[in-house]
Design a protein around this motif. Sequence first.
Motif, PDB file in Angstrom:
ATOM      1  N   SER A   1      47.748   8.620  52.419  1.00 46.60           N
ATOM      2  CA  SER A   1      48.852   8.341  53.335  1.00 46.60           C
ATOM      3  C   SER A   1      48.868   6.864  53.671  1.00 46.60           C
ATOM      4  O   SER A   1      47.840   6.190  53.615  1.00 46.60           O
ATOM      5  CB  SER A   1      48.723   9.181  54.610  1.00 46.60           C
TER       6      SER A   1
ATOM      7  N   ASP B   1      53.929  11.433  48.842  1.00 42.29           N
ATOM      8  CA  ASP B   1      54.382  12.783  49.137  1.00 42.29           C
ATOM      9  C   ASP B   1      55.840  12.969  48.755  1.00 42.29           C
ATOM     10  O   ASP B   1      56.246  14.052  48.323  1.00 42.29           O
ATOM     11  CB  ASP B   1      54.179  13.089  50.618  1.00 42.29           C
TER      12      ASP B   1
ATOM     13  N   LEU C   1      49.067  17.372  46.133  1.00 44.03           N
ATOM     14  CA  LEU C   1      48.889  16.441  47.250  1.00 44.03           C
ATOM     15  C   LEU C   1      49.114  15.014  46.774  1.00 44.03           C
ATOM     16  O   LEU C   1      48.941  14.706  45.595  1.00 44.03           O
ATOM     17  CB  LEU C   1      47.488  16.549  47.860  1.00 44.03           C
ATOM     18  N   GLY C   2      49.475  14.135  47.720  1.00 49.69           N
ATOM     19  CA  GLY C   2      49.586  12.723  47.424  1.00 49.69           C
ATOM     20  C   GLY C   2      48.224  12.051  47.439  1.00 49.69           C
ATOM     21  O   GLY C   2      47.266  12.545  48.048  1.00 49.69           O
TER      22      GLY C   2
ATOM     23  N   GLY D   1      53.119  22.157  48.151  1.00 45.99           N
ATOM     24  CA  GLY D   1      53.032  20.710  48.243  1.00 45.99           C
ATOM     25  C   GLY D   1      52.747  20.275  49.670  1.00 45.99           C
ATOM     26  O   GLY D   1      53.329  20.806  50.619  1.00 45.99           O
ATOM     27  N   CYS D   2      51.832  19.326  49.844  1.00 43.91           N
ATOM     28  CA  CYS D   2      51.489  18.812  51.171  1.00 43.91           C
ATOM     29  C   CYS D   2      52.172  17.465  51.376  1.00 43.91           C
ATOM     30  O   CYS D   2      52.151  16.609  50.486  1.00 43.91           O
ATOM     31  CB  CYS D   2      49.977  18.663  51.314  1.00 43.91           C
ATOM     32  N   PHE D   3      52.775  17.291  52.533  1.00 43.01           N
ATOM     33  CA  PHE D   3      53.484  16.042  52.807  1.00 43.01           C
ATOM     34  C   PHE D   3      53.159  15.560  54.210  1.00 43.01           C
ATOM     35  O   PHE D   3      52.636  16.305  55.047  1.00 43.01           O
ATOM     36  CB  PHE D   3      54.999  16.224  52.641  1.00 43.01           C
ATOM     37  N   LYS D   4      53.486  14.293  54.450  1.00 44.38           N
ATOM     38  CA  LYS D   4      53.256  13.684  55.760  1.00 44.38           C
ATOM     39  C   LYS D   4      54.407  12.737  56.078  1.00 44.38           C
ATOM     40  O   LYS D   4      54.873  12.008  55.200  1.00 44.38           O
ATOM     41  CB  LYS D   4      51.926  12.926  55.771  1.00 44.38           C
TER      42      LYS D   4
ATOM     43  N   TRP E   1      59.269   9.513  54.789  1.00 41.09           N
ATOM     44  CA  TRP E   1      58.356  10.245  53.923  1.00 41.09           C
ATOM     45  C   TRP E   1      57.232   9.323  53.471  1.00 41.09           C
ATOM     46  O   TRP E   1      57.466   8.165  53.122  1.00 41.09           O
ATOM     47  CB  TRP E   1      59.084  10.763  52.674  1.00 41.09           C
ATOM     48  N   ASN E   2      56.024   9.829  53.462  1.00 44.19           N
ATOM     49  CA  ASN E   2      54.943   9.086  52.814  1.00 44.19           C
ATOM     50  C   ASN E   2      55.275   8.954  51.327  1.00 44.19           C
ATOM     51  O   ASN E   2      55.709   9.920  50.688  1.00 44.19           O
ATOM     52  CB  ASN E   2      53.621   9.826  52.998  1.00 44.19           C
TER      53      ASN E   2
ATOM     54  N   THR F   1      52.631  20.585  56.104  1.00 46.12           N
ATOM     55  CA  THR F   1      52.269  19.318  56.722  1.00 46.12           C
ATOM     56  C   THR F   1      51.286  19.569  57.846  1.00 46.12           C
ATOM     57  O   THR F   1      51.344  20.597  58.523  1.00 46.12           O
ATOM     58  CB  THR F   1      53.510  18.588  57.269  1.00 46.12           C
TER      59      THR F   1
END
Length: 263
Positions: free
Chosen positions: A125, A42, A121-122, A5-8, A38-39, A66
Motif C-alpha cells: 500500500s 489494488d 493482493l497488491g 481480491g483485497c483492496f485499500k 484506490w491504492n 478491504t
Amino acid sequence: MKLLGCFKIVPDLEQLAEEEWKPDEQGIIDTRFVRREWNCYDESLLELMLRARDQSARGETLEALTVSGTLQDGVIKTLYALGFDKVIRAGTYSGIVFSPYHTARLISSYCNAGQPDCLILGAQSSDEGSGMVPYLVAEMLGWPCVSGVMDFALEQDRGIVAEHMQFSKKMRRRMKAPCVLVVGNVPNTYLRIPTLKERLGASGRKVEEWGTDHVKEEKMEPQLVKLERKGQSRASIHLDVDDTEELVRRLYLEHIGGRMMDS
C-alpha cells in the motif's frame, strides 16, 4: 471459480503541501482531509479480475475485501456496478497502527471461511508500504504464492496461468487453485468506470461486515507505536591547507590511501 481480491483506499499524498508534512507525537502525518483514492496496485488487481472473468465467461464469482475502518458509499457502489458479487469490510483492531500481521490474520481468517479458489493482493500500500501482507497471508493459509504478477487467466479444472516478472524477465506459470497472486507494477491497468445504468442497478446494495470476533484471539505481535528521528551527524576532520596540491597529498596519505590499499 471464486476469486477474492483485497483492496485499500488510501489518501492521495500528492495533495499534501510541503508545510503539511509534519508528523504528530507518534510520527503520523494527518491525512484525514486529503481526498481518498484506490491504492495503485489494488486498482490493477481489481481490473485484472474483471478481465479474467470477461475472458473466461464461465460465471466466476468475484469478491472484494478491504481491511478498513471506513469505506465510502461510492467505492461500494462502483464495485457492485462493475459486477463484483460481494464487497466485504473486515474490522480493524482499535488503536493498532502499521500491523501487517493482524491485517494478514483478518484476510486469512476470511479465506478459511469463504474458501476462495484464488486470492489476489497488491504488492504493497502507498500509505504503510510494508510489502509483508501478501506473503504472511500465503504462509498462514499454506497456499503457493506468485509475486510480480502482470496478468492472469483462468483455465478448466481450477487452473490458473499467471504472467509475472522474475529476474527482469516475463514468465508464465501454471498452477492449481487455491493459490495467492501478488500483483506488481502493471502499466495501463486502470479500473474501468461503470455506466450510469450499472450504477443505478447497484444502488441499495450494502457492504458485508466481517468483524474481529471471527478471528481467534492470540498474543499481540509487536506493532509500531512511535517514530523518532535520530541525529545523522558524521565525524569530520578539517584540513587547514591553502595549497591545493598539498591538500590533495595530505588527503591521500592520511585518509584515503590506506583504505584504498586495504581494499
